[in-house]
Design a protein around this motif. Structure first.
Motif, PDB file in Angstrom:
ATOM      1  N   PRO A 163       0.996  -1.222   0.018  1.00  0.00           N
ATOM      2  CA  PRO A 163      -0.019   0.052   0.099  1.00  0.00           C
ATOM      3  C   PRO A 163       0.924   1.317  -0.039  1.00  0.00           C
ATOM      4  O   PRO A 163       0.465   2.253  -0.501  1.00  0.00           O
ATOM      5  N   ALA A 164       2.019   1.070   0.621  1.00  0.00           N
ATOM      6  CA  ALA A 164       2.912   2.494   0.545  1.00  0.00           C
ATOM      7  C   ALA A 164       3.312   2.612  -0.757  1.00  0.00           C
ATOM      8  O   ALA A 164       3.474   3.995  -1.186  1.00  0.00           O
ATOM      9  N   LEU A 165       3.864   1.788  -1.323  1.00  0.00           N
ATOM     10  CA  LEU A 165       4.166   1.713  -2.796  1.00  0.00           C
ATOM     11  C   LEU A 165       3.075   2.472  -3.607  1.00  0.00           C
ATOM     12  O   LEU A 165       3.301   3.051  -4.490  1.00  0.00           O
ATOM     13  N   ALA A 166       1.923   1.996  -3.574  1.00  0.00           N
ATOM     14  CA  ALA A 166       0.794   2.460  -4.188  1.00  0.00           C
ATOM     15  C   ALA A 166       0.483   3.956  -4.077  1.00  0.00           C
ATOM     16  O   ALA A 166       0.077   4.651  -5.027  1.00  0.00           O
TER      17      ALA A 166
ATOM     18  N   LYS B  17       2.939  14.778 -11.102  1.00  0.00           N
ATOM     19  CA  LYS B  17       3.163  15.444 -12.436  1.00  0.00           C
ATOM     20  C   LYS B  17       2.101  15.485 -13.637  1.00  0.00           C
ATOM     21  O   LYS B  17       2.334  16.295 -14.319  1.00  0.00           O
ATOM     22  N   TYR B  18       0.882  14.829 -13.276  1.00  0.00           N
ATOM     23  CA  TYR B  18      -0.104  14.725 -14.219  1.00  0.00           C
ATOM     24  C   TYR B  18      -1.384  15.308 -13.931  1.00  0.00           C
ATOM     25  O   TYR B  18      -2.587  15.374 -14.515  1.00  0.00           O
ATOM     26  N   GLY B  19      -1.300  15.806 -12.592  1.00  0.00           N
ATOM     27  CA  GLY B  19      -2.543  16.539 -12.060  1.00  0.00           C
ATOM     28  C   GLY B  19      -3.623  15.573 -11.804  1.00  0.00           C
ATOM     29  O   GLY B  19      -3.641  14.289 -11.518  1.00  0.00           O
ATOM     30  N   LEU B  20      -5.022  16.083 -11.752  1.00  0.00           N
ATOM     31  CA  LEU B  20      -6.218  15.375 -11.255  1.00  0.00           C
ATOM     32  C   LEU B  20      -6.483  14.418 -12.326  1.00  0.00           C
ATOM     33  O   LEU B  20      -6.994  13.201 -11.936  1.00  0.00           O
ATOM     34  N   ALA B  21      -6.087  14.678 -13.535  1.00  0.00           N
ATOM     35  CA  ALA B  21      -6.648  13.303 -14.696  1.00  0.00           C
ATOM     36  C   ALA B  21      -5.641  12.352 -14.534  1.00  0.00           C
ATOM     37  O   ALA B  21      -6.247  11.403 -14.667  1.00  0.00           O
ATOM     38  N   GLY B  22      -4.579  12.295 -14.055  1.00  0.00           N
ATOM     39  CA  GLY B  22      -3.661  11.228 -13.837  1.00  0.00           C
ATOM     40  C   GLY B  22      -4.074  10.461 -12.580  1.00  0.00           C
ATOM     41  O   GLY B  22      -4.065   9.319 -12.552  1.00  0.00           O
ATOM     42  N   ALA B  23      -4.535  11.206 -11.442  1.00  0.00           N
ATOM     43  CA  ALA B  23      -5.084  10.386 -10.402  1.00  0.00           C
ATOM     44  C   ALA B  23      -6.471   9.703 -10.710  1.00  0.00           C
ATOM     45  O   ALA B  23      -6.670   8.473 -10.310  1.00  0.00           O
ATOM     46  N   VAL B  24      -7.189  10.346 -11.653  1.00  0.00           N
ATOM     47  CA  VAL B  24      -8.526   9.695 -12.029  1.00  0.00           C
ATOM     48  C   VAL B  24      -8.188   8.379 -12.869  1.00  0.00           C
ATOM     49  O   VAL B  24      -8.745   7.447 -12.764  1.00  0.00           O
ATOM     50  N   GLY B  25      -7.325   8.541 -13.782  1.00  0.00           N
ATOM     51  CA  GLY B  25      -6.780   7.504 -14.582  1.00  0.00           C
ATOM     52  C   GLY B  25      -6.325   6.218 -13.617  1.00  0.00           C
ATOM     53  O   GLY B  25      -6.604   5.241 -13.924  1.00  0.00           O
ATOM     54  N   LEU B  26      -5.426   6.613 -12.691  1.00  0.00           N
ATOM     55  CA  LEU B  26      -4.897   5.444 -11.700  1.00  0.00           C
ATOM     56  C   LEU B  26      -6.141   4.863 -10.868  1.00  0.00           C
ATOM     57  O   LEU B  26      -6.062   3.951 -10.718  1.00  0.00           O
TER      58      LEU B  26
ATOM     59  N   ILE C  53      -8.017   2.557 -13.253  1.00  0.00           N
ATOM     60  CA  ILE C  53      -7.375   1.329 -13.543  1.00  0.00           C
ATOM     61  C   ILE C  53      -7.339   0.534 -11.911  1.00  0.00           C
ATOM     62  O   ILE C  53      -7.652  -0.700 -12.078  1.00  0.00           O
ATOM     63  N   SER C  54      -7.370   1.005 -10.997  1.00  0.00           N
ATOM     64  CA  SER C  54      -7.523   0.501  -9.582  1.00  0.00           C
ATOM     65  C   SER C  54      -8.605  -0.216  -9.674  1.00  0.00           C
ATOM     66  O   SER C  54      -9.087  -1.440  -9.167  1.00  0.00           O
ATOM     67  N   VAL C  55      -9.662   0.467  -9.637  1.00  0.00           N
ATOM     68  CA  VAL C  55     -11.046  -0.015  -9.606  1.00  0.00           C
ATOM     69  C   VAL C  55     -11.353  -1.088 -10.828  1.00  0.00           C
ATOM     70  O   VAL C  55     -12.109  -2.194 -10.316  1.00  0.00           O
ATOM     71  N   GLY C  56     -10.698  -0.900 -12.009  1.00  0.00           N
ATOM     72  CA  GLY C  56     -11.153  -1.916 -12.910  1.00  0.00           C
ATOM     73  C   GLY C  56     -10.282  -3.229 -12.525  1.00  0.00           C
ATOM     74  O   GLY C  56     -10.995  -4.488 -12.848  1.00  0.00           O
ATOM     75  N   ILE C  57      -9.383  -3.222 -11.910  1.00  0.00           N
ATOM     76  CA  ILE C  57      -8.608  -4.611 -11.404  1.00  0.00           C
ATOM     77  C   ILE C  57      -9.352  -5.154 -10.181  1.00  0.00           C
ATOM     78  O   ILE C  57      -9.591  -6.278 -10.237  1.00  0.00           O
TER      79      ILE C  57
END
Length: 55
Positions: free
Chosen positions: A2-5, A15-24, A27-31
């Motif tokens: 969890p610390a790495l995540a 680096k990529y702002g809110l859009a990057g956080a939403v993308g991650l 991906i997390s929810v999809g997995i």
């Protein structure tokens, strides 16, 4: 793990702002839910953010 995540999430958001956080998040929810649509949407969003300056 969890610390790495959390570290990766903070780095992407910095680096990529809110859009990057939403993308991650997508991906997390999809997995977790085994949703191919959410996983694909997150991957496409991050790919567009990464390729944006090159386009």
């Amino acid at each position: 793990m969890p610390a790495l995540a959390l570290l990766v999430e903070q780095l992407v958001q910095w680096k990529y702002g809110l859009a990057g956080a939403v993308g991650l998040l997508l991906i997390s929810v999809g997995i977790e839910t085994k949703s191919h649509k959410a996983l694909s949407a997150g991957a496409v969003l991050l790919a567009v953010l990464l390729a944006g300056p090159a386009l």
